[in-house]
Design an enzyme around this catalytic site. Structure first.
Site, short mmCIF file in Angstrom:
data_model
loop_
_atom_site.label_atom_id
_atom_site.label_comp_id
_atom_site.label_asym_id
_atom_site.label_seq_id
_atom_site.Cartn_x
_atom_site.Cartn_y
_atom_site.Cartn_z
N SER A 34 0.82 -1.21 0.00
CA SER A 34 0.00 0.00 0.00
C SER A 34 0.85 1.26 0.00
CB SER A 34 -0.93 0.01 1.22
OG SER A 34 -0.17 -0.07 2.42
N HIS B 9 -2.31 -3.19 -6.07
CA HIS B 9 -2.82 -2.82 -4.76
C HIS B 9 -4.33 -3.02 -4.70
CE1 HIS B 9 -3.45 0.61 -1.60
NE2 HIS B 9 -3.54 -0.58 -1.05
N GLU C 178 -5.39 -0.71 -7.66
CA GLU C 178 -4.49 0.37 -8.03
C GLU C 178 -3.22 -0.27 -8.60
OE1 GLU C 178 -2.97 4.47 -5.87
OE2 GLU C 178 -3.03 2.62 -4.68
N ASN D 64 -3.23 6.23 -1.01
CA ASN D 64 -2.83 6.57 0.36
C ASN D 64 -2.20 7.94 0.48
OD1 ASN D 64 -3.78 4.41 1.92
ND2 ASN D 64 -2.22 3.09 1.03
#
Length: 314
Positions: free
Chosen positions: A151, A172, A184, A222
């Site tokens: 992540s 991800h 992702e 993130n």
């Protein structure tokens, strides 16, 4: 559609995956068709979820972990999840049984020797990722794609641990994997466009929407999400409002399905802290400094749902 940030990459992938009518691009076809067997490294929450959606998509999947108990627990979670889907009539019993028949478990990483794609889903510890990818590089066939479910850890740094940086990519998945639609896709600076095209196709076969970005601290998800969570923690730390009010304002006022503090508890406050440190160190900007309250909570073992106590009690 917004172009991919790497100049020309989207156009090249489209050319590879969408040739003129009646023309088959055999290089991409051979690569994408070769993904028939997948190994998932890690049988925890993310690993068993990835295993489930891959098996439901028709792939032969080997789920690998370091202890048999972990593998068994992962299999039990998958069986429970599939049973729930059957009870809700979102999956037939026959399809559930077929998916389970395509999953095997192992505690030996050499079980990944003959797969076409490895998806790593082990703890977010950089040195553990690097050593694992170096090991996989020696185990797997030269054409095997090595993907990480990280992540936040740099795909370029992971790729540098191998002799195949052009076949290393980020994949991800979001939690919970069987429900969340996004994957992702993170391209390293040396990731082949053919590898990107193959991983996009595999993700879509699993029923996901694959969206691409380039390697950068926190990627897209993130880099945006965790600073918002961190700001919510600072708001609590400064005494502006209680957790229920902070989360309620974001849910009712911003139409978020879950408040940022409850989301931190779901993700794991230790994971949020790790990502904030990655952002702070990688981008060199104090706006990404983790909230002191977050640091203290992690030190106190208040990690969220997995520990039974975070911003809320569980």
């Amino acid at each position: 559609m917004v172009p991919h940030p790497r100049d020309g990459r989207v156009d090249r992938i489209r050319q590879l995956s969408s040739p003129p009518e009646g023309v088959i691009n055999r290089r991409v076809l051979e690569l994408t068709m070769s993904i028939q067997k997948i190994a998932v490294l890690g049988a925890g929450q993310m690993g068993n979820g990835i295993t489930q959606v891959a098996a439901c998509a028709g792939y032969e999947v080997t789920m690998i972990d370091i202890e048999q108990d972990y593998v068994d627990n992962g299999m039990a979670t998958i069986e429970k999840s599939l049973s729930k889907l059957v009870s809700k009539e979102r999956l037939s019993q026959e399809d559930a049984n077929s998916a389970l028949s395509r999953i095997s478990g192992s505690v030996d990483r050499n079980s990944a020797a003959n797969v076409d794609l490895v998806v790593e889903a082990i703890p977010e510890i950089p040195e553990l990722k690097f050593s694992t990818f170096a090991e996989l590089d020696g185990i797997c066939q030269p054409n095997t794609i090595l993907a990480s479910n990280t992540s936040s850890i740099s795909i370029n740094d992971i790729a540098a641990a191998t002799n195949r940086p052009n076949k290393v990519i980020g994949m991800h998945f979001m939690n919970p994997v069987p429900i969340m639609k996004l994957v992702e896709i993170i391209n390293g600076s040396e990731t082949d466009t053919e590898v990107t095209a193959a991983v996009i196709e595999a993700s879509e076969k699993m029923g996901k929407t694959a969206l691409c970005c380039n390697d950068s601290p926190g990627f897209v998800s993130n880099r945006i999400l965790c600073p918002m969570i961190n700001e919510a923690i600072l708001t609590l730390q400064d005494g502006v409002a209680e957790p229920e009010a902070i989360d309620g304002i974001m849910k009712l006022g911003m139409n978020h399905p879950i408040g940022p503090l409850a989301l931190a508890d779901l993700i794991g406050n230790d994971t949020v802290l790790h990502i904030m440190n990655v952002l702070h160190d990688g981008l060199g900007d104090d706006k990404y400094a983790p909230a002191p309250l977050l640091v203290q909570m992690v030190a106190d073992g208040k990690l969220g749902r997995k520990s039974g106590q975070g911003f809320y009690s569980y």
